[in-house]
Design an enzyme around this catalytic site. Structure first.
Site, PDB file in Angstrom:
ATOM      1  N   CYS A 175     -74.722 -68.850  14.862  1.00  0.00           N
ATOM      2  CA  CYS A 175     -75.978 -68.149  15.179  1.00  0.00           C
ATOM      3  C   CYS A 175     -76.875 -68.969  16.119  1.00  0.00           C
ATOM      4  O   CYS A 175     -76.529 -69.158  17.274  1.00  0.00           O
ATOM      5  CB  CYS A 175     -76.690 -67.783  13.878  1.00  0.00           C
ATOM      6  SG  CYS A 175     -77.912 -66.491  14.068  1.00  0.00           S
ATOM      7  N   ARG A 227     -82.951 -55.982  16.021  1.00  0.00           N
ATOM      8  CA  ARG A 227     -82.000 -57.041  15.695  1.00  0.00           C
ATOM      9  C   ARG A 227     -80.656 -56.438  15.337  1.00  0.00           C
ATOM     10  O   ARG A 227     -80.583 -55.297  14.886  1.00  0.00           O
ATOM     11  CB  ARG A 227     -82.495 -57.851  14.488  1.00  0.00           C
ATOM     12  CG  ARG A 227     -83.686 -58.739  14.762  1.00  0.00           C
ATOM     13  CD  ARG A 227     -84.112 -59.438  13.483  1.00  0.00           C
ATOM     14  NE  ARG A 227     -83.237 -60.541  13.121  1.00  0.00           N
ATOM     15  CZ  ARG A 227     -83.357 -61.779  13.598  1.00  0.00           C
ATOM     16  NH1 ARG A 227     -84.313 -62.065  14.451  1.00  0.00           N
ATOM     17  NH2 ARG A 227     -82.541 -62.731  13.214  1.00  0.00           N
ATOM     18  N   HIS A 279     -72.557 -65.257   9.528  1.00  0.00           N
ATOM     19  CA  HIS A 279     -72.995 -65.908   8.308  1.00  0.00           C
ATOM     20  C   HIS A 279     -72.136 -65.353   7.179  1.00  0.00           C
ATOM     21  O   HIS A 279     -71.253 -64.549   7.399  1.00  0.00           O
ATOM     22  CB  HIS A 279     -74.465 -65.599   8.027  1.00  0.00           C
ATOM     23  CG  HIS A 279     -75.393 -66.068   9.095  1.00  0.00           C
ATOM     24  ND1 HIS A 279     -75.716 -67.388   9.258  1.00  0.00           N
ATOM     25  CD2 HIS A 279     -76.073 -65.388  10.055  1.00  0.00           C
ATOM     26  CE1 HIS A 279     -76.561 -67.496  10.275  1.00  0.00           C
ATOM     27  NE2 HIS A 279     -76.792 -66.308  10.776  1.00  0.00           N
TER      28      HIS A 279
END
Lengths: 243, 444
Positions: free
Chosen positions: A93, A128, A192
């Site tokens: 990320c 997002r 993640h």
């Protein structure tokens, strides 16, 4: 055998359970009698980066990343050499974005990255990219799907080999349908989850590469009891494919 | 015209209560949603009908604090309107009115989701806002904690007449003292060196790039601190918890304020509850409620909405505690670690939108129990049962203690037969009510 694992800026870059990746690498080495030493590298605790065999760089808030950037920049050349010399690096990320050339923010300002590799990330929309994700990996993994969770505002554009083709989710950006990058033994990704505990095949890939890089003729790792890992992996695929 | 619209909205909202009851759905926000669809400004009605408005916001402790405030304030025989079940977004707040329509309330007391504060305060003009804390929670919904804090900060800055009740031990909440609002701070001032050595997630000063130096820590990033670069430091609180005595099922919390000392016997454990009690005491004291009344109310507080819930089955205690974010789960495990009784633990991990679809948060929690010998089994259930099982594996729990089954009912049935003194059930948000209903059914 022994591996030095560098956790880069763990205090600032530690979002979304990414500490699980360090735990995973350590645990899977220990179970195979491979000794590990964890080095928490930060602006206050410096170690010789050349000692490292595996490097992990997590994500942080925009503010944390700015704080880290100033310090990290000093090691840009060394880090670039490490990657060229096949050291294993996993960046997730924000860490992934940080190693690229630049990030273009909401107001069009260019925030330089470390420029270790030639890819860039940019802000395109307020929306997002958030959700479960499945990749079909470009690496030689068995099984070859990688599961995780992505949560990023920036979009990344790269010409390198991706980590995988996106089967569910978005990945690097809204259009390319690929995720992450692979360059030598550097893997950059938005995943993640944390990514390694429930994709043990990827964790083992990194460990094996690190051993080969350090000791030469290591052919394979012995199998571990991954029953629960396998169940978590299968469940993730089942849920995501059915949504 | 607008009056007619409002009437229609109220009528339709109330109608939907009967409709959802008919379909046996206990949707806690539907009536509000219906009313808001017809009149988007319908929330004004609450502002007009409540004499005083109190809001509770922050990551953890909202529901407990809200219930505590209600329990204390209602002893003074006043009319209250409040969202006690934790439906804390705009529809949820509106729904409470739909379900309890009156012409006048002395107090409107609402817990408000951090992300909804801005929208809700466009209509509700609070006299007081309690800000409990800011931790990482549901990042999949809001992105980063910095964004949430900024949103709340900017919102409160636009409410200059609102008095703020602040948890000074939280460096992020402490920052709100910089606003022009009247601020009243509460915090712990025990004679402790450092309560916790858990990893500190918050290292940097909320104002500058400096580092926060902690001289004391209670839990999470709570403590006494100052910045090593600028003059940012914890405001010395005017409401102070100066001592805690812990018993098996209760704790005595000593609070000092303005040369006055009160001892509160509170029937629930946990340091996080000390903060809840402290914030509720602070506000009710400010409202002029007598210590005697507050002490009596705290002693009889019975929280039956899933945060802490106790039932009995064949001589065993069954305790349900909501666990929904890293700090909450860590603190509950901490509490369980102090319990010497033989026990079994059931984790129920869901990833529905209201739980947060990203279950990686469990890796940010410290889930290692310090009294592993007293734990017979770990049962892992819910939509992402395997994920919590994997975390337990990483905690080095023996694999034959870990059992996985998505079906929470059958796993509860199995666990209830374990030969232990206490069974802890730790569900995430969307599992908590079903769990409670089910356990209630089989234990009654």
């Amino acid at each position: 055998m022994q591996l030095n694992i560098f956790h880069m800026y763990p205090e600032q870059l530690n979002l979304y359970g990414d500490i699980g990746n360090i735990k995973c690498l350590k645990r899977r080495c220990t179970q195979r009698n491979i000794e590990t030493e964890i080095y928490n590298f930060s602006d206050e605790n410096k170690y010789d980066l050349n000692m490292g065999d595996i490097f992990f760089i997590g994500g942080g808030s925009d503010r944390s990343q700015q704080l880290v950037y100033k310090d990290f920049l000093e090691y840009k050349t060394i880090f670039k050499d490490l990657i060229e010399n096949n050291k294993v690096v996993l960046a997730v990320c924000g860490g992934y974005q940080l190693l690229g050339r630049k990030f273009i923010d909401k107001n069009g300002n260019e925030i330089p990255g470390l420029g270790i590799l030639d890819y860039e990330s940019k802000y395109l929309t307020d929306k997002r990219i958030i959700g479960n994700i499945i990749l079909e990996s470009t690496l030689d993994l068995e099984p070859n799907k990688i599961v995780g969770f992505e949560n990023h505002g920036g979009r990344t554009f790269s010409k390198y080999q991706p980590l995988g083709k996106v089967l569910v989710g978005k990945g690097n950006n809204d259009t390319d349908m690929v995720e992450g990058i692979v360059y030598h033994n550097y893997i950059g990704t938005y995943l993640h989850g944390p990514i390694l505990p429930k994709n043990p095949q990827l964790a083992d890939y990194l460990i094996l590469k690190a051993l080969q890089n350090k000791y030469g003729d290591v052919e394979e790792l012995n199998k571990l009891d991954d029953e629960i890992e396998h169940q978590a992996y299968q469940k993730a695929i089942r849920i995501m494919m059915n949504k | 015209m607008s009056n007619l619209k409002r009437k229609m909205a109220v009528t339709a909202g109330k109608l939907s209560i009967y409709v959802s009851k008919a379909f046996n759905k206990s949707g806690t926000a539907l009536p509000g949603k219906v009313a808001l669809t017809i009149d988007k400004d319908i929330l004004n009605i609450i502002n007009e009908k409540c004499d005083k408005i109190i809001l509770v916001t922050g990551t953890n402790g909202k529901t407990t604090t809200n219930n505590l405030l209600n329990h204390i304030i209602k002893q003074t025989s006043v009319e209250l309107l409040s969202n006690l079940r934790g439906a804390n977004m705009i529809q949820g707040v509106m729904t409470t009115y739909m379900c309890n329509t009156k012409n006048h309330y002395d107090y409107g007391i609402f817990e408000v989701d951090e992300g909804s504060l801005n929208r809700i305060t466009k209509y509700l003009k609070p006299d007081y806002i309690i800000i409990t804390n800011f931790f990482r929670d549901q990042l999949d919904r809001y992105g980063e904690i910095d964004n949430i804090v900024k949103d709340v900060y900017d919102t409160v800055a636009n409410l200059p007449n609102t008095k703020l009740i602040l948890n000074a031990d939280d460096p992020i909440v402490n920052k709100f003292n910089q606003l022009n609002n009247t601020c009243i701070n509460y915090g712990l001032n025990l004679n402790f060196e450092i309560f916790t050595n858990d990893n500190l997630n918050l290292k940097n000063c909320p104002l500058c790039d400096g580092k926060l130096i902690f001289s004391k820590r209670t839990y999470g990033h709570f403590g006494d601190y100052k910045c090593n670069k600028c003059d940012y430091r914890r405001i010395y609180p005017s409401y102070i918890c100066s001592n805690i005595e812990e018993y098996e099922n209760s704790q005595v919390i000593v609070i000092e304020h303005d040369k006055n000392t009160v001892s509160i016997d509170f029937p629930y454990m946990g340091l996080y509850n000390v903060y809840n009690v402290l914030s509720a005491y602070t506000l009710t004291n400010i409202l002029g409620i007598s210590d005697e009344l507050i002490i009596n109310a705290m002693k009889t507080f019975n929280f039956s909405l899933g945060r802490m819930d106790e039932m009995n089955y064949k001589g065993k205690i069954v305790k349900i505690i909501l666990t929904k974010n890293p700090i909450g789960l860590s603190e509950v495990i901490n509490l369980i670690s102090k319990d010497k009784r033989s026990k079994t633990i059931i984790h129920i991990l869901n990833d529905n939108p209201a739980d947060g679809e990203d279950i990686s948060w469990i890796w940010d929690a410290n889930t290692v129990c310090k009294n592993e010998d007293s734990i017979l089994n770990y049962y892992c259930s819910g939509i992402r049962a395997e994920e919590i099982a994997l975390k337990k594996k990483y905690d080095n729990v023996s694999l034959d203690k870990i059992h996985i089954n998505d079906n929470f009912k059958s796993i509860i049935n199995t666990a209830l037969e374990d030969s232990v003194e206490i069974i802890y059930i730790l569900p995430t948000y969307t599992a908590v009510f079903d769990t409670r209903d089910y356990v209630e059914k089989i234990t009654s």
